[in-house]
Write a protein that holds these residues in place. Structure first.
Motif, mmCIF file in Angstrom:
data_model
loop_
_atom_site.group_PDB
_atom_site.id
_atom_site.type_symbol
_atom_site.label_atom_id
_atom_site.label_comp_id
_atom_site.label_asym_id
_atom_site.label_seq_id
_atom_site.Cartn_x
_atom_site.Cartn_y
_atom_site.Cartn_z
ATOM 1 N N ILE A 109 44.550 -26.106 27.896
ATOM 2 C CA ILE A 109 45.552 -26.960 27.241
ATOM 3 C C ILE A 109 46.864 -26.201 27.111
ATOM 4 C CG2 ILE A 109 46.099 -28.348 25.206
ATOM 5 C CD1 ILE A 109 43.114 -28.343 24.523
ATOM 6 N N HIS A 110 46.791 -24.969 26.642
ATOM 7 C CA HIS A 110 48.001 -24.170 26.438
ATOM 8 C C HIS A 110 48.741 -23.944 27.753
ATOM 9 C CE1 HIS A 110 46.067 -22.325 22.555
ATOM 10 N NE2 HIS A 110 46.276 -23.618 22.475
ATOM 11 N N ALA A 111 47.984 -23.655 28.818
ATOM 12 C CA ALA A 111 48.626 -23.410 30.119
ATOM 13 C C ALA A 111 49.360 -24.653 30.600
ATOM 14 C CB ALA A 111 47.579 -22.980 31.142
ATOM 15 N N ILE A 112 48.765 -25.823 30.407
ATOM 16 C CA ILE A 112 49.391 -27.075 30.835
ATOM 17 C C ILE A 112 50.665 -27.336 30.053
ATOM 18 C CG2 ILE A 112 49.106 -29.593 30.845
ATOM 19 C CD1 ILE A 112 46.111 -29.095 31.450
ATOM 20 N N GLU A 113 50.590 -27.200 28.744
ATOM 21 C CA GLU A 113 51.750 -27.553 27.925
ATOM 22 C C GLU A 113 52.809 -26.460 27.910
ATOM 23 O OE1 GLU A 113 50.009 -31.136 25.332
ATOM 24 O OE2 GLU A 113 50.446 -29.325 24.179
ATOM 25 N N ASP A 114 52.394 -25.211 28.092
ATOM 26 C CA ASP A 114 53.385 -24.141 28.213
ATOM 27 C C ASP A 114 54.198 -24.289 29.494
ATOM 28 O OD1 ASP A 114 52.562 -23.040 25.848
ATOM 29 O OD2 ASP A 114 51.388 -21.416 26.750
ATOM 30 N N ALA A 115 53.632 -24.972 30.492
ATOM 31 C CA ALA A 115 54.328 -25.191 31.761
ATOM 32 C C ALA A 115 55.200 -26.445 31.734
ATOM 33 C CB ALA A 115 53.322 -25.280 32.896
ATOM 34 N N GLY A 116 55.254 -27.124 30.603
ATOM 35 C CA GLY A 116 56.174 -28.252 30.460
ATOM 36 C C GLY A 116 55.555 -29.629 30.552
ATOM 37 N N GLN A 156 46.106 -16.149 35.672
ATOM 38 C CA GLN A 156 45.772 -16.928 36.866
ATOM 39 C C GLN A 156 45.859 -18.426 36.584
ATOM 40 O OE1 GLN A 156 41.611 -17.232 38.117
ATOM 41 N NE2 GLN A 156 42.236 -16.550 40.163
ATOM 42 N N LEU A 157 45.371 -18.848 35.415
ATOM 43 C CA LEU A 157 45.457 -20.261 35.041
ATOM 44 C C LEU A 157 46.902 -20.719 34.987
ATOM 45 C CD1 LEU A 157 42.789 -20.672 32.197
ATOM 46 C CD2 LEU A 157 42.805 -21.821 34.409
ATOM 47 N N ALA A 158 47.758 -19.904 34.374
ATOM 48 C CA ALA A 158 49.166 -20.263 34.261
ATOM 49 C C ALA A 158 49.797 -20.454 35.639
ATOM 50 C CB ALA A 158 49.917 -19.189 33.470
ATOM 51 N N THR A 159 49.463 -19.573 36.582
ATOM 52 C CA THR A 159 50.020 -19.661 37.928
ATOM 53 C C THR A 159 49.527 -20.916 38.648
ATOM 54 O OG1 THR A 159 50.158 -17.251 38.080
ATOM 55 C CG2 THR A 159 50.222 -18.491 40.141
ATOM 56 N N ARG A 160 48.217 -21.138 38.607
ATOM 57 C CA ARG A 160 47.639 -22.288 39.316
ATOM 58 C C ARG A 160 48.122 -23.615 38.727
ATOM 59 N NH1 ARG A 160 41.720 -23.034 39.719
ATOM 60 N NH2 ARG A 160 42.452 -24.644 41.146
ATOM 61 N N ILE A 161 48.096 -23.702 37.411
ATOM 62 C CA ILE A 161 48.509 -24.960 36.777
ATOM 63 C C ILE A 161 49.993 -25.192 36.953
ATOM 64 C CG2 ILE A 161 48.770 -26.076 34.517
ATOM 65 C CD1 ILE A 161 45.999 -24.929 33.810
ATOM 66 N N GLY A 162 50.787 -24.117 36.900
ATOM 67 C CA GLY A 162 52.221 -24.264 37.147
ATOM 68 C C GLY A 162 52.497 -24.815 38.529
ATOM 69 N N PHE A 218 50.426 -26.615 40.335
ATOM 70 C CA PHE A 218 49.947 -28.001 40.354
ATOM 71 C C PHE A 218 50.989 -28.942 39.752
ATOM 72 C CE2 PHE A 218 47.680 -31.379 37.926
ATOM 73 C CZ PHE A 218 47.151 -32.085 38.990
ATOM 74 N N LEU A 219 51.582 -28.540 38.658
ATOM 75 C CA LEU A 219 52.559 -29.404 37.991
ATOM 76 C C LEU A 219 53.835 -29.569 38.826
ATOM 77 C CD1 LEU A 219 52.161 -28.205 34.276
ATOM 78 C CD2 LEU A 219 51.209 -30.259 35.355
ATOM 79 N N GLU A 220 54.154 -28.552 39.609
ATOM 80 C CA GLU A 220 55.339 -28.676 40.468
ATOM 81 C C GLU A 220 55.171 -29.755 41.510
ATOM 82 O OE1 GLU A 220 56.328 -24.957 42.177
ATOM 83 O OE2 GLU A 220 56.868 -23.997 40.273
ATOM 84 N N MET A 221 53.923 -30.101 41.836
ATOM 85 C CA MET A 221 53.679 -31.144 42.835
ATOM 86 C C MET A 221 53.911 -32.544 42.278
ATOM 87 S SD MET A 221 50.270 -29.947 44.885
ATOM 88 C CE MET A 221 49.217 -30.493 43.539
ATOM 89 N N LEU A 222 53.915 -32.674 40.949
ATOM 90 C CA LEU A 222 53.950 -34.017 40.353
ATOM 91 C C LEU A 222 55.362 -34.588 40.477
ATOM 92 C CD1 LEU A 222 51.729 -33.420 37.189
ATOM 93 C CD2 LEU A 222 51.085 -34.185 39.456
#
Length: 380
Positions: free
Chosen positions: A255-262, A368-374, A376-380
């Motif tokens: 959750i934190h990784a997703i929301e920290d990435a915006g 690693q989670l922060a990198t991967r999720i970041g 992923f979110l850039e694709m949206l």
């Protein structure tokens, strides 16, 4: 401090009140029943005059102790559950008079054999399918068997009237929680995913439900009022994410990784959330029949076929206007891991992107989670 900040600060300040509530109830002689899973029927336990308390299974600290008895390559949730019990570091386990277990996976089923040495334990044998009369009959028998065990353990008689009253109360709580989750359907959401998770956690560990239900209704009203008056906690352009999969208690880092990435988490289709609490028990039917159908249709990955989860997931993706789906799978959770293929197909059929995250309770993969999720979110 904004109005919603003040409301949430008060929730956080009282997050551990449940420990005191259980301690006081136990000291007054009220039975405490520990549970681990949404298949444990809250209504039957409370109709017996007991308090159902979710037992600790969400931390990394007791896993080392658990691995003295359990294999290392086991799901972290199972090891954490057992470790907390073994080290007596879970206050709810400490005070409970009985544990209700469930055969949702082979690892848990075998772990419960060891746990039964510490506390009286009742294992509910879950059918592996929710479809057909045979499965329904088997599950009804399990509810009847649990009812008899509770009556014997606590010297009570559980009648239909008592069960119906508990069904009505639990349904009121489910409706109040649904009103909380509705705040995330707004565009932008009225609260963040972390805040929604915080409030849900408080509700899970508040054991005076007659007080909780009106309190939660008032909290939701005040948050919505502040939102309508212009208070915004989430940016208009924040990608809207649904999290599905395994329980998130020990993996809140996702959750934190997703929301920290915006982005913002708008919906949780995980154990303990909308998967069970989003659906009411039919109050117009005989109570034991209604409970049988309600709990048998929880969309757990151990069911085959798991049509309940897939149908619900598709509906949630649309109704929450989701931009992407992140599935969380705990290491060695084989049923959820296998089901990622079908979930991925379903999500992509709706035109949304999907990613699967396999993790455990440690902090070693936070970067690693922060990198991967970041990415992923850039694709949206």
């Amino acid at each position: 401090m904004s109005r919603i900040d003040e409301l949430l600060a008060d929730v956080e300040a009282h997050l551990k009140d449940g420990v005191l509530q259980v301690k006081e109830a136990s000291e007054k002689g009220r039975p405490i029943v520990g549970t681990y899973c949404t298949f444990a029927p809250w209504e039957l336990i409370t109709a017996a005059g007991a308090i159902p308390a979710t037992l600790c299974a969400r931390g990394e600290d007791p896993i080392t102790a658990a691995e003295e008895h359990l294999p290392r390559n086991l799901c972290p949730l199972i090891k954490s559950s057992y470790g907390y019990a073994l080290t007596d570091k879970c206050p709810y386990f400490h005070f409970c008079d009985m544990v209700i277990a469930e055969s949702t996976c082979d690892g848990k089923k075998k772990m419960y054999e060891l746990m039964s040495r510490m506390k009286p334990l009742h294992l509910m044998m879950l059918p592996q399918t929710a479809e057909g009369d045979v499965a329904r009959s088997a599950w009804r028998s399990e509810l009847d068997r649990l009812k008899a065990r509770l009556e014997d353990a606590f010297s009570v008689t559980i009648d239909d009237e008592a069960i119906s009253k508990r069904i009505a109360l639990r349904n009121r709580e489910r409706m109040a929680l649904n009103s909380l989750w509705e705040l995330s359907r707004l565009d932008p959401p009225a609260i963040t995913g972390r805040e929604q998770f915080l409030i849900s956690e408080y509700c899970e560990f508040h054991f005076h439900k007659e007080e909780l239900v009106p309190w939660l209704g008032n909290l939701v009203y005040q948050i919505r009022e502040a939102y309508d008056q212009g208070e915004r906690r989430v940016g208009k352009d924040a990608p809207r994410i649904l999290i599905t999969g395994c329980p998130l208690g020990g993996a809140q880092k996702v959750i934190h990784a997703i929301e920290d990435a915006g982005a913002v988490v708008v919906c949780y289709e995980n154990c303990g959330g909308v998967k069970e609490l989003g659906f009411l028990v039919d109050e117009d039917r005989p109570p034991m029949e209604a409970l049988t159908d309600k709990y048998l249709n929880v969309g757990c990955s151990v069911m085959t076929p798991n049509t309940s989860r897939m149908d619900n997931l598709k509906n949630l993706i649309e109704s929450y206007n989701v931009d992407g789906v992140v599935e969380v799978v705990l290491q060695a959770c084989h049923t959820y891991a296998v089901e990622t293929y079908e979930v991925r197909e379903l999500v992509r059929s709706t035109g949304r992107p999907y990613m699967s995250v396999e993790t455990d309770y440690s902090k070693s993969d936070i970067g690693q989670l922060a990198t991967r999720i970041g990415a992923f979110l850039e694709m949206l």
